[in-house]
Write a protein that holds these residues in place. Structure first.
Motif, PDB file in Angstrom:
ATOM      1  N   ASN A 221      71.363  14.359  38.979  1.00  0.00           N
ATOM      2  CA  ASN A 221      71.136  14.532  37.535  1.00  0.00           C
ATOM      3  C   ASN A 221      72.272  14.889  37.220  1.00  0.00           C
ATOM      4  N   GLU A 222      73.588  14.694  37.940  1.00  0.00           N
ATOM      5  CA  GLU A 222      74.726  15.582  37.780  1.00  0.00           C
ATOM      6  C   GLU A 222      75.274  14.174  36.852  1.00  0.00           C
ATOM      7  N   ARG A 223      75.437  12.983  37.711  1.00  0.00           N
ATOM      8  CA  ARG A 223      76.148  11.783  36.563  1.00  0.00           C
ATOM      9  C   ARG A 223      74.615  11.276  35.671  1.00  0.00           C
ATOM     10  N   ALA A 224      74.121  11.902  34.721  1.00  0.00           N
ATOM     11  CA  ALA A 224      72.959  12.223  33.986  1.00  0.00           C
ATOM     12  C   ALA A 224      73.998  12.479  32.247  1.00  0.00           C
ATOM     13  N   SER A 225      74.254  10.705  31.577  1.00  0.00           N
ATOM     14  CA  SER A 225      75.258  11.408  30.103  1.00  0.00           C
ATOM     15  C   SER A 225      74.244  12.398  28.891  1.00  0.00           C
ATOM     16  N   GLY A 226      74.962  13.508  28.964  1.00  0.00           N
ATOM     17  CA  GLY A 226      74.290  14.612  28.193  1.00  0.00           C
ATOM     18  C   GLY A 226      72.501  14.193  28.419  1.00  0.00           C
ATOM     19  N   GLY A 227      71.874  14.943  28.912  1.00  0.00           N
ATOM     20  CA  GLY A 227      70.724  15.732  29.713  1.00  0.00           C
ATOM     21  C   GLY A 227      70.387  14.896  31.415  1.00  0.00           C
ATOM     22  N   LYS A 228      69.395  14.846  31.395  1.00  0.00           N
ATOM     23  CA  LYS A 228      68.632  15.042  32.347  1.00  0.00           C
ATOM     24  C   LYS A 228      68.035  13.409  32.532  1.00  0.00           C
ATOM     25  N   LEU A 229      68.215  13.082  33.957  1.00  0.00           N
ATOM     26  CA  LEU A 229      67.659  11.709  33.677  1.00  0.00           C
ATOM     27  C   LEU A 229      65.748  11.156  34.184  1.00  0.00           C
ATOM     28  N   ILE A 230      65.327  12.497  34.481  1.00  0.00           N
ATOM     29  CA  ILE A 230      63.558  12.350  33.825  1.00  0.00           C
ATOM     30  C   ILE A 230      62.963  13.341  32.950  1.00  0.00           C
ATOM     31  N   PRO A 231      62.403  12.934  32.767  1.00  0.00           N
ATOM     32  CA  PRO A 231      61.873  14.377  31.334  1.00  0.00           C
ATOM     33  C   PRO A 231      61.202  15.171  31.830  1.00  0.00           C
ATOM     34  N   SER A 232      60.321  14.712  33.061  1.00  0.00           N
ATOM     35  CA  SER A 232      59.869  15.579  33.814  1.00  0.00           C
ATOM     36  C   SER A 232      59.593  15.534  35.324  1.00  0.00           C
ATOM     37  N   VAL A 233      60.234  16.479  36.124  1.00  0.00           N
ATOM     38  CA  VAL A 233      59.968  16.683  37.871  1.00  0.00           C
ATOM     39  C   VAL A 233      58.692  16.564  38.066  1.00  0.00           C
ATOM     40  N   ARG A 234      57.611  17.538  37.673  1.00  0.00           N
ATOM     41  CA  ARG A 234      56.444  17.091  38.068  1.00  0.00           C
ATOM     42  C   ARG A 234      56.255  15.641  38.239  1.00  0.00           C
ATOM     43  N   GLU A 235      55.899  14.911  36.869  1.00  0.00           N
ATOM     44  CA  GLU A 235      55.540  13.240  36.234  1.00  0.00           C
ATOM     45  C   GLU A 235      56.018  12.496  38.290  1.00  0.00           C
ATOM     46  N   TYR A 236      57.327  13.120  37.958  1.00  0.00           N
ATOM     47  CA  TYR A 236      58.806  12.276  38.684  1.00  0.00           C
ATOM     48  C   TYR A 236      57.952  12.068  39.780  1.00  0.00           C
ATOM     49  N   TYR A 237      57.875  13.626  40.564  1.00  0.00           N
ATOM     50  CA  TYR A 237      57.166  13.936  42.047  1.00  0.00           C
ATOM     51  C   TYR A 237      55.767  13.223  41.922  1.00  0.00           C
ATOM     52  N   ARG A 238      55.124  13.238  40.942  1.00  0.00           N
ATOM     53  CA  ARG A 238      53.391  12.345  41.629  1.00  0.00           C
ATOM     54  C   ARG A 238      53.917  10.732  41.429  1.00  0.00           C
ATOM     55  N   PHE A 239      54.921  10.428  40.467  1.00  0.00           N
ATOM     56  CA  PHE A 239      54.444   8.899  40.519  1.00  0.00           C
ATOM     57  C   PHE A 239      55.362   8.323  41.807  1.00  0.00           C
TER      58      PHE A 239
END
Ligand code: CP
Length: 306
Positions: A221-239
């Motif tokens: 996440n520290e490399r995301a330019s201006g925000g987060k890499l993914i919209p939702s951690v819960r969704e990322y974990y699910r997929f």
């Protein structure tokens, strides 16, 4: 070679040579013995980005070989006063080190530094470019379990776009004739990934089918330019989080790997990270042996070798 800047500079014979040298270092490291092959040599660790594993293992590796190891505290150094990378390199070079181990946030910064000093330079990770000793320690861990690299199918999953670990591993595994799969959402796949991996998947369950090794990556996440890499951690974990159901798609004896540091519950279920297929702590142990081997190979070159 004078430096280790990336896996891309190594041919398969050189990769095997380094893995064999690392294998020979394991008993020395395990018995906490000191092999005085670097006695009288000075190693500087210069880390512009945070590190636990790489910095600690490079320090232990140098000390186990008898070198004098100095850790530059970058945050309290004159870098904080605005001194440039090149001036910092020239300053350290004037103190006559034999090796400088460098981690930097910018791709190419380590190579640039290597052009400004007279000693060996070892890349401990530069931006999203390369992390060669990580790929070597991963290869050593795999080889010790599977007896080979060629013909294995290795899945590398998660934040491929930001990962120097993925790049170095893809280069090494490709050179050693392993089949590589990258698995990630489209937004975390770098441009040109089709040229780096044998196969590309956006569906993790399909991508893990029949693989010998599952290598998870940290969501950086520290490399995301201006925000987060993914919209939702819960969704990322699910997929894209490695849990028991997804791991069941891989071969029953598949290894679970992660370079660390882990985001437990984001890219990996803690039960899988600590489970019977996990070799994550062994990767850390192999890191010391690999760094001993690389330091020894670079600083004790035979006359006449490149
Ligand atoms: N794997 C790795 O490079 O970890 P550190 O950032 O803790 O060194």
């Amino acid at each position: 070679h004078r430096h280790l800047l990336g896996i891309a500079q190594l041919n398969p014979v050189e990769i095997i040579d380094l893995l064999d040298r690392a294998e020979a270092m394991i008993p020395i490291s395990r018995q906490r013995k000191t092999l005085p092959s670097l006695a009288g040599k000075t190693q500087i660790n210069l880390f512009f980005e945070n590190s636990t594993r790489t910095q600690a293992s490079f320090e232990i590796a140098g000390k186990r070989l008898g070198a004098t190891v100095m850790n530059m505290a970058v945050r309290t150094s004159s870098v904080a006063k605005g001194e440039t990378l090149i001036d910092t390199a020239a300053t350290l070079n004037a103190m006559q080190p034999d090796a400088i181990v460098v981690r930097h946030g910018s791709s190419g910064a380590v190579e640039l530094l290597s052009q400004k000093v007279e000693c060996a330079v070892l890349n401990a990770g530069d931006g999203a470019h390369e992390h060669p000793t990580q790929a070597l320690l991963d290869a050593l861990t795999i080889r010790r379990h599977k007896g080979r690299l060629n013909g294995l199918t290795v899945a590398i999953c998660g934040d491929i776009a930001n990962s120097r670990v993925a790049r170095s591993n893809l280069i090494l595994l490709g050179a050693m004739q392993a089949r590589t799969r990258v698995i990630a959402p489209k937004s975390l796949l770098p441009r040109g990934v089709e040229q780096m991996a044998s196969e590309v998947f956006t569906d993790m369950e399909k991508g893990l089918e029949g693989v010998d090794v599952v290598m998870m990556l940290r969501l950086q996440n520290e490399r995301a330019s201006g925000g987060k890499l993914i919209p939702s951690v819960r969704e990322y974990y699910r997929f894209y989080g490695l849990d028991a159901d997804k791991l069941a798609r891989a071969n029953a004896d598949a290894l679970v790997m992660h370079p660390g540091p882990m985001n437990r519950g984001v890219e990996i279920d803690p039960a899988i990270a600590d489970g019977p297929q996990s070799v994550i702590t062994e990767q850390v142990e192999m890191g010391v042996a690999v760094r001993m081997a690389v330091l020894d190979a670079l600083l004790n070159k035979e006359e006449g070798r490149e």
